[in-house]
Design an enzyme around this catalytic site. Structure first.
Site, mmCIF file in Angstrom:
data_model
loop_
_atom_site.group_PDB
_atom_site.id
_atom_site.type_symbol
_atom_site.label_atom_id
_atom_site.label_comp_id
_atom_site.label_asym_id
_atom_site.label_seq_id
_atom_site.Cartn_x
_atom_site.Cartn_y
_atom_site.Cartn_z
ATOM 1 N N HIS A 1 3.726 -15.886 32.076
ATOM 2 C CA HIS A 1 4.621 -14.871 31.916
ATOM 3 C C HIS A 1 6.145 -15.248 32.033
ATOM 4 C CE1 HIS A 1 6.402 -10.774 32.640
ATOM 5 N NE2 HIS A 1 7.127 -11.349 33.485
ATOM 6 N N LYS A 45 3.864 -22.236 4.104
ATOM 7 C CA LYS A 45 4.635 -21.925 5.481
ATOM 8 C C LYS A 45 5.978 -22.296 5.566
ATOM 9 C CE LYS A 45 0.482 -20.286 5.886
ATOM 10 N NZ LYS A 45 -0.110 -20.000 4.604
ATOM 11 N N VAL A 85 -5.841 -13.964 -7.246
ATOM 12 C CA VAL A 85 -7.025 -13.188 -7.347
ATOM 13 C C VAL A 85 -7.944 -13.747 -6.279
ATOM 14 C CG1 VAL A 85 -8.910 -12.301 -8.486
ATOM 15 C CG2 VAL A 85 -6.873 -12.316 -9.780
ATOM 16 N N ASP A 117 -14.670 -25.849 1.920
ATOM 17 C CA ASP A 117 -14.907 -24.847 0.844
ATOM 18 C C ASP A 117 -16.082 -24.931 -0.006
ATOM 19 O OD1 ASP A 117 -12.154 -24.103 1.925
ATOM 20 O OD2 ASP A 117 -11.289 -24.867 -0.032
#
Length: 454
Positions: free
Chosen positions: A443, A50, A269, A311
C-alpha cells in the site's frame, strides 16, 4: 554439413527465447532469421509502438500538468521526427541486447531465408544444416483484406505508420482491434483527426465488451470518430480542393452507404501466421479443423522431433504467449516435465488509459454456459490511482465462479498492464476469492484495486 541438436527457424520472441534457453542448457543450437533478430515484436510491433505511445502519453501529461499543480510555460508540441528517431534508438539497443544474450548462450545465428528439406535438415543459401530437433517459429504477417481499390490506393500498414515523419491532418483506420486502437491513440494525442472503421459492433474483439465500450466512449470524447458495424466496400483516390491527394473509404452500415475521406489510410484488419516460403509443406504436419498446425501441450507436432511455437499455432498471436510456448518446447526436448496452459494469457491495449484483461470474459462464459457473478469497482477505490489520475476514473471487473474461483479479470485505467499479472497468477493457480485476498498487497498501489474488489 553442420549438425546441431536444435535448429530454430525464426528469430522472434519464440525463436530467440528457445535458442537462448536451449543454448544455456548446453545444447548446440542454430537459429535462422531472414530479417532482424527480435522479429516483428521487437523491430516493428510491440516495442516500437509502445515507445511512440509513451511519447504521446508524456505529451498528454504535459498538456494536463495544471491538474497536478504544475505550471507548463508556453505551448506543448510534439516533435514527430525526434519521436521516430527515439523509437529507432530504443529498438537498436534492444536488438543488440538480444544478440548479446544469444552469443553468450553459444547460439549460432544464421541470417537468411531457411528452407526445410525434411525434419532433420534445413537449407540456408548453399549450406545445409542437420538437426535432431526442429523448432518452427515463423511468426505472423499483416493481413490485407480483398477490398476493391487496394491495388491502386496507397495505404499504410503498421510498419509504415511507425516510420511516419509527417503528421497527417486526417487519418482513417480500417480495423478497431488492438493495433488500430493503439495507433488511433497515438495520432489522436498528436493532433490528428482520426476515424476508425470497424466491421464488428464493438472495438477490441475478444476483450471484455463493457470495458471496450468505455474505452471507445473516452476516445470519442477526445474527438476520435468511430464507425461500427461498418463493412468497407471500396477504396478510392480523390483530390482535395487544394490539389492534395487523399484517400476515400467507402463503407456500408445499418444506415446505408457512407464515406470517410482522409490524408492517410492505415490498414489494421489483423495478422495471420506465416506458413509459406520456408518449406513447411514438406513436413505434412497434421492440422486442426480451422487449418492451424496441431500441437499438443508440449508444443509437439504430429511429426516426432518437430515443434511449433508462437503465431504459427494460430492460437494466440501474442509475444508473451510465444515466449512461454518456447520454454515449454525446450523443456520437453531436455526431458523436463512442462506443459503449456492457456488458462491465463493476459491481453493488453496500451492506449491512454490502458486496457488489460485475462481469463474468461462475460461473453465467453455466457457462450460456454458457465455460471458466474461479476464484481465491479471504480478504480477510484485505489488511493494510488486517485493520486495519479486527477479527474479520471476507470473500472475493475472480476468474474467469479459459483464457488468463488477467479475466472477472469478486466481493467480500464493506467497501470492496467502492470497489475494484470496479479490476476493472471490467481486464475492460473485456480485461487478462490478468499485465498487471493489473503495475499498481502503493498500500500498504496494500483494493484490494491483487486483486493478492494475481493
Amino acid at each position: 554439413m553442420e549438425k546441431y541438436q536444435v535448429a530454430i527457424i525464426g528469430g522472434g520472441p519464440a525463436g530467440y527465447t528457445a535458442a537462448e534457453a536451449a543454448g544455456k542448457a548446453g545444447l548446440s543450437v542454430v537459429l535462422f532469421e531472414k530479417n532482424s533478430v527480435g522479429g516483428v515484436c521487437l523491430n516493428e510491433g510491440c516495442i516500437p509502438t509502445k515507445t511512440l505511445l509513451y511519447s504521446a502519453k508524456t505529451l498528454d501529461n504535459a498538456r494536463h500538468a495544471s491538474k497536478y499543480a504544475v505550471k507548463v510555460e508556453g505551448s506543448v508540441t510534439p516533435d514527430l521526427p525526434k519521436i521516430i528517431a527515439r523509437k529507432q534508438k530504443v529498438v537498436r539497443k534492444l536488438v543488440l541486447g538480444v544478440k548479446a544474450k544469444l552469443t553468450a548462450a553459444g547460439v549460432k545465428l544464421v541470417t537468411g531465408t531457411a528452407t526445410i528439406e525434411d525434419k532433420n535438415r534445413v537449407r540456408c543459401g548453399e549450406e545445409v544444416y542437420e538437426c535432431d530437433n526442429l523448432l518452427i517459429c515463423t511468426g505472423s504477417e499483416t493481413f490485407i483484406p480483398p477490398i476493391a481499390g487496394t491495388d491502386i490506393v496507397p495505404y499504410w500498414t503498421h510498419r509504415d505508420a511507425l516510420e511516419c515523419k509527417e503528421l497527417p491532418a486526417r487519418l482513417a483506420i480500417i480495423g478497431g482491434g488492438v493495433i488500430g486502437m493503439e495507433f488511433a491513440s497515438f495520432f489522436n494525442s498528436l493532433g490528428t483527426q482520426v476515424t476508425v472503421v470497424e466491421m464488428m459492433d464493438e472495438l477490441l474483439g475478444g476483450m471484455d465488451r463493457e470495458i471496450s465500450a468505455l474505452l471507445r466512449a473516452e476516445y470519442a470524447k477526445r474527438g476520435v470518430t468511430f464507425k461500427l458495424s461498418a463493412k468497407v466496400t471500396a477504396l478510392r483516390n480523390v483530390t482535395a480542393e487544394d490539389g492534395t491527394p487523399q484517400v476515400q473509404v467507402a463503407y456500408e452500415d445499418a444506415e446505408g452507404m457512407g464515406e470517410v475521406t482522409a490524408d492517410k489510410l492505415l490498414m489494421s484488419v489483423g495478422r495471420r501466421p506465416v506458413t509459406k516460403g520456408f518449406g513447411l509443406e514438406t513436413l505434412n504436419l497434421q492440422t486442426t479443423e480451422r487449418g492451424r498446425i496441431e500441437v499438443d501441450e508440449h508444443m509437439r507436432t504430429s511429426v516426432p522431433g518437430v515443434y511449433v511455437c508462437g503465431d504459427l499455432t494460430g492460437y494466440s498471436l501474442l509475444a508473451h504467449t510465444a515466449v512461454r510456448e518456447a520454454e515449454v518446447a525446450v523443456n520437453n526436448i531436455l526431458g523436463r516435465a512442462d506443459a503449456m496452459s492457456y488458462r491465463a494469457i493476459p491481453g493488453v491495449v496500451y492506449t491512454n488509459p490502458e486496457v488489460a484483461g485475462v481469463g474468461e470474459t462475460e461473453e465467453s462464459l455466457k457462450q460456454k454456459g458457465i455460471a458466474y457473478r461479476a464484481v465491479k469497482l471504480p478504480m477510484a477505490y485505489s488511493g494510488r490511482f486517485v493520486a495519479e489520475n486527477e479527474g479520471v476514473n476507470g473500472l475493475c471487473k472480476l468474474l467469479l465462479a459459483e464457488d468463488d474461483t477467479v475466472l477472469g479479470a478486466h481493467v480500464l485505467g493506467n497501470s492496467a498492464s502492470e497489475i494484470i499479472t496479479l490476476a493472471a497468477m490467481a486464475i492460473d493457480l485456480k485461487l478462490k476469492a478468499e485465498e487471493w485476498k489473503r495475499i498481502v498487497f503493498p500500500h498504496p498501489t494500483v494493484g490494491e484495486i483487486f483486493r478492494e474488489a475481493l
